[in-house]
Design a protein around this motif. Structure first.
Motif, PDB file in Angstrom:
ATOM      1  N   UNK A 270       0.868  -1.178   0.000  1.00 22.96           N
ATOM      2  CA  UNK A 270       0.000   0.000   0.000  1.00 22.96           C
ATOM      3  C   UNK A 270       0.905   1.228   0.000  1.00 22.96           C
ATOM      4  N   UNK A 271       0.807   2.033  -1.055  1.00 21.36           N
ATOM      5  CA  UNK A 271       1.633   3.240  -1.143  1.00 21.36           C
ATOM      6  C   UNK A 271       1.131   4.277  -0.158  1.00 21.36           C
ATOM      7  N   UNK A 272       2.004   4.720   0.725  1.00 25.98           N
ATOM      8  CA  UNK A 272       1.626   5.696   1.752  1.00 25.98           C
ATOM      9  C   UNK A 272       2.057   7.119   1.393  1.00 25.98           C
ATOM     10  N   UNK A 273       3.230   7.243   0.764  1.00 23.97           N
ATOM     11  CA  UNK A 273       3.739   8.563   0.375  1.00 23.97           C
ATOM     12  C   UNK A 273       4.505   8.448  -0.937  1.00 23.97           C
ATOM     13  N   UNK A 274       4.528   9.550  -1.705  1.00 25.53           N
ATOM     14  CA  UNK A 274       5.345   9.650  -2.921  1.00 25.53           C
ATOM     15  C   UNK A 274       6.178  10.923  -2.838  1.00 25.53           C
ATOM     16  N   UNK A 275       7.440  10.857  -3.293  1.00 24.20           N
ATOM     17  CA  UNK A 275       8.323  12.030  -3.202  1.00 24.20           C
ATOM     18  C   UNK A 275       9.537  11.815  -4.094  1.00 24.20           C
ATOM     19  N   UNK A 276      10.235  12.894  -4.400  1.00 22.12           N
ATOM     20  CA  UNK A 276      11.489  12.791  -5.150  1.00 22.12           C
ATOM     21  C   UNK A 276      12.622  12.367  -4.215  1.00 22.12           C
ATOM     22  N   UNK A 277      13.654  11.786  -4.822  1.00 28.18           N
ATOM     23  CA  UNK A 277      14.759  11.246  -4.033  1.00 28.18           C
ATOM     24  C   UNK A 277      15.458  12.252  -3.143  1.00 28.18           C
ATOM     25  N   UNK A 278      15.479  13.532  -3.578  1.00 25.92           N
ATOM     26  CA  UNK A 278      16.211  14.521  -2.773  1.00 25.92           C
ATOM     27  C   UNK A 278      15.616  14.695  -1.383  1.00 25.92           C
TER      28      UNK A 278
END
Length: 453
Positions: A270-278
């Motif tokens: 279950x995907x909880x958060x999405x963000x860029x690698x930085x």
């Protein structure tokens, strides 16, 4: 007279060479342009560890063609042949000749005797190569060919080292090298041969500090390097996710999350958060072997970035694994570069035979790569293994003994040159490159120049 019918190439070649020799044609061709503009050519040398092979024959023939062209244009061509006669290719050829295997056998023969045999083999092969190049019709100064075993050549190298020392450009430091544990020696890039092999790759969980249910997930095909892990690399421009798997929170790249968690591990996510690698830079984790390896604390005192997430656009992609890359600066050139950039030392203390030293706890005496299964078992015991997956990949082998190589941190002497990069880049712009691609290639090489070990 040459035959017109029933062409005999051996006879034609011999007739041509006899004519050139009896009439001193090469000398006359050079003398003809004695007042012309000088064209300088110093030959890039072949090794004298064997006879002429097809690549060297083609190389010399192409050079000869160009030198003839320059003479026809009226240039006074200064040409000089040369030979590489030093180093491991020569040593290996002599070892093979006498059925020797490694340093111990060399010492049994006696160092001086071995060196003399190396010289004998090199000079003998050089004379044979001179003869072969002559048969190919190559016009070059072979009588005065430079030889890397001659005092004049060796003194030239020492002159460079002396000048570097006088200009405070010589210093001692650590460098990660390809290493052959069978031959107990470093292996240069051009001495590597790659073979398709099957190894056990592992997916490893690294617990975030202070968060016992949250993990960075990394993948590696070299389990023996995990004790030397000092960081995790992510690409600042790629998308990552924090996803819930069972009762844990895993950090992986968005592009690989489904294929890895559902495909490889066979679990739901279950995907909880999405963000860029930085956004992950600086996240700190607890190494599975932290209690076992006491040297970690010393390394952390040197660099606060030890066992944290680092950023790298050049060495992280989504072609395989999890999008988070295990970084051991003492176990690979790319890792080394990232480590230097973040002031993390190239930690790797295996000996010349690839064995772990006495201060490595349960890993003492284990051998790099050969004992991968035992490192995997140690990780399983600590609950850090998610999965073990066989993978086919190309792996570097030693060109001498044909065994797989490992990596080792060694003490090397360095030439300090990074502070000259800007001057070198500007100087390159003033050179007339033919063709322009050479200028671009050199510019790129200069911009990535590092102190040379």
């Amino acid at each position: 007279m040459m035959k017109i019918g029933n062409y005999d190439f051996k006879e034609v070649e011999q007739n041509s060479q006899d004519f050139w020799k009896s009439q001193s044609i090469y000398a006359k061709a050079k003398a003809q342009n004695k007042d012309g503009k000088v064209f300088y050519f110093l030959d890039g040398p072949p090794y004298t560890s064997g006879r002429v092979h097809l690549g060297t024959a083609l190389n010399k023939s192409l050079k000869d063609t160009f030198l003839r062209y320059k003479r026809m244009q009226g240039f006074k061509v200064w040409d000089r042949a040369g030979y590489d006669m030093h180093g491991l290719p020569t040593e290996h050829a002599v070892e093979k000749k006498f059925g020797m295997h490694g340093k111990e056998d060399i010492l049994k023969m006696g160092m001086e005797s071995f060196v003399r045999e190396c010289e004998k083999l090199s000079v003998g092969n050089m004379l044979l190569m001179n003869e072969d190049f002559g048969k190919l019709g190559v016009w070059m100064d072979f009588e005065n060919a430079y030889q890397s075993i001659k005092p004049s050549f060796i003194e030239g190298v020492w002159w460079v080292v002396k000048k570097a020392h006088e200009q405070k450009r010589l210093y001692e430091g650590l460098r990660t090298m390809h290493w052959c544990a069978s031959c107990a020696t470093a292996v240069a890039k051009h001495e590597l041969e790659y073979k398709e092999v099957t190894d056990n790759s592992i997916f490893v969980k690294l617990q975030l500090k202070g968060k016992p249910d949250s993990f960075l997930i990394v993948w590696t095909t070299t389990p023996w390097t995990i004790p030397f892990n000092l960081a995790v690399m992510v690409n600042p421009e790629l998308e990552y996710v924090k996803c819930k798997v069972d009762n844990e929170h895993w950090y992986v790249s968005k592009a690989l999350a489904g294929a890895f968690v559902q495909g490889v591990v066979g679990k739901k996510l279950v995907v909880e958060e999405e963000f860029l690698g930085d956004k992950m830079e600086g996240m700190e984790y607890v190494h599975p072997f932290e209690k076992e390896i006491t040297e970690y604390s010393t390394i952390k005192a040197q660099s606060s970035k030890t066992h944290t997430v680092l950023l790298s656009t050049e060495y992280v992609d989504t072609s395989a694994g999890t999008g988070l890359v295990h970084c051991a600066p003492g176990c690979g050139p790319e890792d080394y570069e990232v480590g230097v950039r973040n002031k993390i030392p190239p930690y790797n203390n295996i000996d010349e035979k690839g064995a772990f030293p006495p201060n490595m706890g349960e890993f003492t005496g284990l051998v790099a790569r050969k004992d991968d299964k035992k490192f995997i078992e140690a990780l399983k015991k600590r609950g850090a293994i998610i999965d073990v997956v066989p993978v086919e990949h190309e792996y570097a082998h030693c060109w001498r003994c044909h065994n797989p190589v490992v990596f080792r941190t060694t003490t090397q002497w360095f030439f300090k040159i990074e502070d000259l990069k800007d001057k070198l880049i500007e100087a390159n712009k003033k050179i007339n490159w033919v063709n322009g691609a050479g200028a671009s290639a050199m510019d790129g090489w200069l911009r990535n120049l590092r102190d040379n070990s």
